[in-house]
Design a protein around this motif. Structure first.
Motif, mmCIF file in Angstrom:
data_model
loop_
_atom_site.group_PDB
_atom_site.id
_atom_site.type_symbol
_atom_site.label_atom_id
_atom_site.label_comp_id
_atom_site.label_asym_id
_atom_site.label_seq_id
_atom_site.Cartn_x
_atom_site.Cartn_y
_atom_site.Cartn_z
ATOM 1 N N THR A 88 2.698 -28.095 70.488
ATOM 2 C CA THR A 88 1.763 -28.849 71.320
ATOM 3 C C THR A 88 2.434 -30.134 71.800
ATOM 4 O O THR A 88 2.960 -30.895 70.993
ATOM 5 N N ASP A 89 2.416 -30.371 73.088
ATOM 6 C CA ASP A 89 3.006 -31.592 73.630
ATOM 7 C C ASP A 89 2.090 -32.796 73.474
ATOM 8 O O ASP A 89 2.552 -33.908 73.229
ATOM 9 N N GLU A 90 0.807 -32.573 73.643
ATOM 10 C CA GLU A 90 -0.176 -33.651 73.516
ATOM 11 C C GLU A 90 -1.474 -33.111 72.944
ATOM 12 O O GLU A 90 -1.855 -31.975 73.221
ATOM 13 N N VAL A 91 -2.143 -33.948 72.155
ATOM 14 C CA VAL A 91 -3.530 -33.698 71.772
ATOM 15 C C VAL A 91 -4.356 -34.833 72.352
ATOM 16 O O VAL A 91 -4.092 -36.006 72.078
ATOM 17 N N HIS A 92 -5.313 -34.480 73.189
ATOM 18 C CA HIS A 92 -6.222 -35.466 73.767
ATOM 19 C C HIS A 92 -7.442 -35.573 72.859
ATOM 20 O O HIS A 92 -8.246 -34.641 72.784
ATOM 21 N N LEU A 93 -7.564 -36.684 72.165
ATOM 22 C CA LEU A 93 -8.650 -36.880 71.213
ATOM 23 C C LEU A 93 -9.884 -37.384 71.948
ATOM 24 O O LEU A 93 -9.845 -38.402 72.631
ATOM 25 N N ILE A 94 -10.982 -36.665 71.808
ATOM 26 C CA ILE A 94 -12.210 -36.986 72.531
ATOM 27 C C ILE A 94 -13.122 -37.795 71.614
ATOM 28 O O ILE A 94 -13.603 -37.295 70.599
ATOM 29 N N PRO A 95 -13.385 -39.054 71.952
ATOM 30 C CA PRO A 95 -14.206 -39.888 71.075
ATOM 31 C C PRO A 95 -15.669 -39.466 71.091
ATOM 32 O O PRO A 95 -16.178 -38.959 72.083
ATOM 33 N N THR A 96 -16.337 -39.738 69.977
ATOM 34 C CA THR A 96 -17.765 -39.471 69.871
ATOM 35 C C THR A 96 -18.529 -40.752 69.570
ATOM 36 O O THR A 96 -19.664 -40.722 69.115
ATOM 37 N N SER A 97 -17.877 -41.884 69.826
ATOM 38 C CA SER A 97 -18.487 -43.196 69.665
ATOM 39 C C SER A 97 -17.784 -44.154 70.610
ATOM 40 O O SER A 97 -16.597 -43.989 70.906
ATOM 41 N N SER A 98 -18.490 -45.165 71.081
ATOM 42 C CA SER A 98 -17.868 -46.192 71.917
ATOM 43 C C SER A 98 -17.298 -47.338 71.095
ATOM 44 O O SER A 98 -16.779 -48.305 71.648
ATOM 45 N N ASP A 99 -17.343 -47.219 69.774
ATOM 46 C CA ASP A 99 -16.846 -48.252 68.867
ATOM 47 C C ASP A 99 -15.319 -48.294 68.906
ATOM 48 O O ASP A 99 -14.655 -47.324 68.522
ATOM 49 N N THR A 100 -14.734 -49.409 69.354
ATOM 50 C CA THR A 100 -13.271 -49.496 69.394
ATOM 51 C C THR A 100 -12.665 -49.542 68.000
ATOM 52 O O THR A 100 -11.457 -49.353 67.850
ATOM 53 N N GLY A 101 -13.489 -49.790 66.990
ATOM 54 C CA GLY A 101 -12.971 -49.710 65.618
ATOM 55 C C GLY A 101 -12.450 -48.323 65.310
ATOM 56 O O GLY A 101 -11.414 -48.170 64.634
ATOM 57 N N GLN A 102 -13.145 -47.287 65.793
ATOM 58 C CA GLN A 102 -12.664 -45.915 65.630
ATOM 59 C C GLN A 102 -11.323 -45.736 66.336
ATOM 60 O O GLN A 102 -10.404 -45.112 65.810
ATOM 61 N N LEU A 103 -11.207 -46.298 67.537
ATOM 62 C CA LEU A 103 -9.981 -46.171 68.311
ATOM 63 C C LEU A 103 -8.813 -46.851 67.606
ATOM 64 O O LEU A 103 -7.703 -46.305 67.550
ATOM 65 N N ARG A 104 -9.042 -48.035 67.058
ATOM 66 C CA ARG A 104 -7.965 -48.756 66.368
ATOM 67 C C ARG A 104 -7.528 -48.013 65.107
ATOM 68 O O ARG A 104 -6.343 -48.008 64.755
ATOM 69 N N ARG A 105 -8.459 -47.371 64.429
ATOM 70 C CA ARG A 105 -8.097 -46.573 63.252
ATOM 71 C C ARG A 105 -7.270 -45.366 63.644
ATOM 72 O O ARG A 105 -6.311 -45.001 62.952
ATOM 73 N N VAL A 106 -7.628 -44.739 64.761
ATOM 74 C CA VAL A 106 -6.830 -43.617 65.246
ATOM 75 C C VAL A 106 -5.425 -44.085 65.602
ATOM 76 O O VAL A 106 -4.434 -43.403 65.315
ATOM 77 N N ALA A 107 -5.320 -45.259 66.222
ATOM 78 C CA ALA A 107 -4.002 -45.790 66.600
ATOM 79 C C ALA A 107 -3.093 -45.903 65.388
ATOM 80 O O ALA A 107 -1.900 -45.570 65.453
ATOM 81 N N GLU A 108 -3.630 -46.348 64.277
ATOM 82 C CA GLU A 108 -2.837 -46.450 63.052
ATOM 83 C C GLU A 108 -2.465 -45.069 62.534
ATOM 84 O O GLU A 108 -1.342 -44.846 62.068
ATOM 85 N N ALA A 109 -3.389 -44.129 62.635
ATOM 86 C CA ALA A 109 -3.155 -42.779 62.102
ATOM 87 C C ALA A 109 -2.085 -42.021 62.879
ATOM 88 O O ALA A 109 -1.407 -41.152 62.323
ATOM 89 N N VAL A 110 -1.923 -42.329 64.182
ATOM 90 C CA VAL A 110 -1.002 -41.536 65.002
ATOM 91 C C VAL A 110 0.312 -42.263 65.297
ATOM 92 O O VAL A 110 1.119 -41.782 66.092
ATOM 93 N N GLN A 111 0.531 -43.396 64.626
ATOM 94 C CA GLN A 111 1.760 -44.159 64.867
ATOM 95 C C GLN A 111 3.003 -43.300 64.695
ATOM 96 O O GLN A 111 3.972 -43.404 65.458
#
Length: 288
Positions: free
Chosen positions: A262-285
């Motif tokens: 897989t070249d890319e996985v596009h993660l589809i959010p289920t919340s508008s909370d940027t806290g979720q986004l920042r946690r994902v950023a750490e997980a995919v570093q």
């Protein structure tokens, strides 16, 4: 696709994605829904970001005049400095066709391919009418933005090989083996068409947190987003649709997709909370 979005929330998400380890910022199109208009959002995202690729996943060409759509996307390519990738699909909602005044009978891969052909003519600077000048602006990327096909069926994947650079699909149940079978169909179809190896992207809904809380978040999102499907059907599919769990578990899932190419996985959010986004950023570093 979350409720009660405003410019500040959208801009914050764009900035965090642009500053993070992510390869793409993606958004989808619906008409009979309260999400932002795709082309208007493209203009804003072009101004709010500097690095990340901008990917429509997906725009439905049959809901637009193809010349005007080509002009709008070319404008987005210019404004973003050539960072646009266009995911295209036939769409799954009859109500969007009706709301846009489009003919539901055009909801086919053949009709989409016909519109792609017109768009490519525009991007190549050909005249599509007897106008004095061709339709512009010229896109930054020669021949126009990279095109991906949003589909999950083998037959439709094969039909897109002549014009698409790859896939922008979705996996509902995160079945890696099934996803790899579809990727193999694409690899074969693109090779038979004499095309370079396809870009292989898939997507899935996600929520981070303890399992029960995260799964409830996914379920709540699906109930709202899939409003054209009877609620009892959504409730039945929600426990196995998308992904819910911790950062470490997300990394494990992404590793499994990486192993099948897989070249890319596009993660589809289920919340508008940027806290979720920042946690994902750490997980995919580790994948950046």
């Amino acid at each position: 696709m979350e409720p009660d979005l405003n410019a500040a929330v959208l801009k914050e998400w764009a900035k965090v994605i642009d500053e993070g380890p992510f390869s793409s910022l993606c958004w989808g199109e619906r008409i009979a829904f309260d999400n932002p208009d795709s082309l208007t959002l493209l203009g804003a995202l072009s101004a709010w970001t500097e690095r990340v690729r901008l990917v429509t996943t997906v725009v439905v060409p049959q809901l637009h005049d193809p010349v005007l759509l080509a002009k709008g996307l070319a404008t987005g390519d210019v404004l973003s400095g050539g960072r646009l990738t266009v995911g295209l699909g036939v769409g799954g909602r009859n109500e969007d066709y009706v709301a846009a005044g489009a003919d539901p009978a055009t909801q086919t891969m053949r009709q989409m391919a016909d519109r792609v052909a017109v768009m490519k003519r525009v991007w190549n600077g050909e005249k599509v009418t007897d106008s004095v000048l061709p339709v512009g602006p010229a896109p930054v990327q020669p021949g126009g933005p990279e095109l991906l096909v949003g589909t999950i069926g083998p037959k439709t994947v094969r039909s897109a090989a002549p014009w698409a650079a790859g896939l922008a699909g979705i996996t509902m149940d995160l079945d890696v083996d099934k996803q790899n079978e579809l990727f193999d169909v694409a690899r074969t179809a693109w090779a038979q068409a004499g095309r370079p190896a396809p870009h292989l992207a898939t997507s899935f809904w996600f929520a981070l947190g303890d399992h029960d809380t995260a799964r409830t978040q996914v379920h709540h999102h699906l109930r709202r987003y899939m409003n054209w499907i009877p609620a009892e059907y959504v409730d039945a599919m929600a426990p196995t649709t998308g992904w819910a769990g911790t950062e470490d578990e997300l990394a494990e899932v992404l590793h499994r997709f990486a192993e099948i190419g897989t070249d890319e996985v596009h993660l589809i959010p289920t919340s508008s909370d940027t806290g979720q986004l920042r946690r994902v950023a750490e997980a995919v570093q580790e994948f950046s």
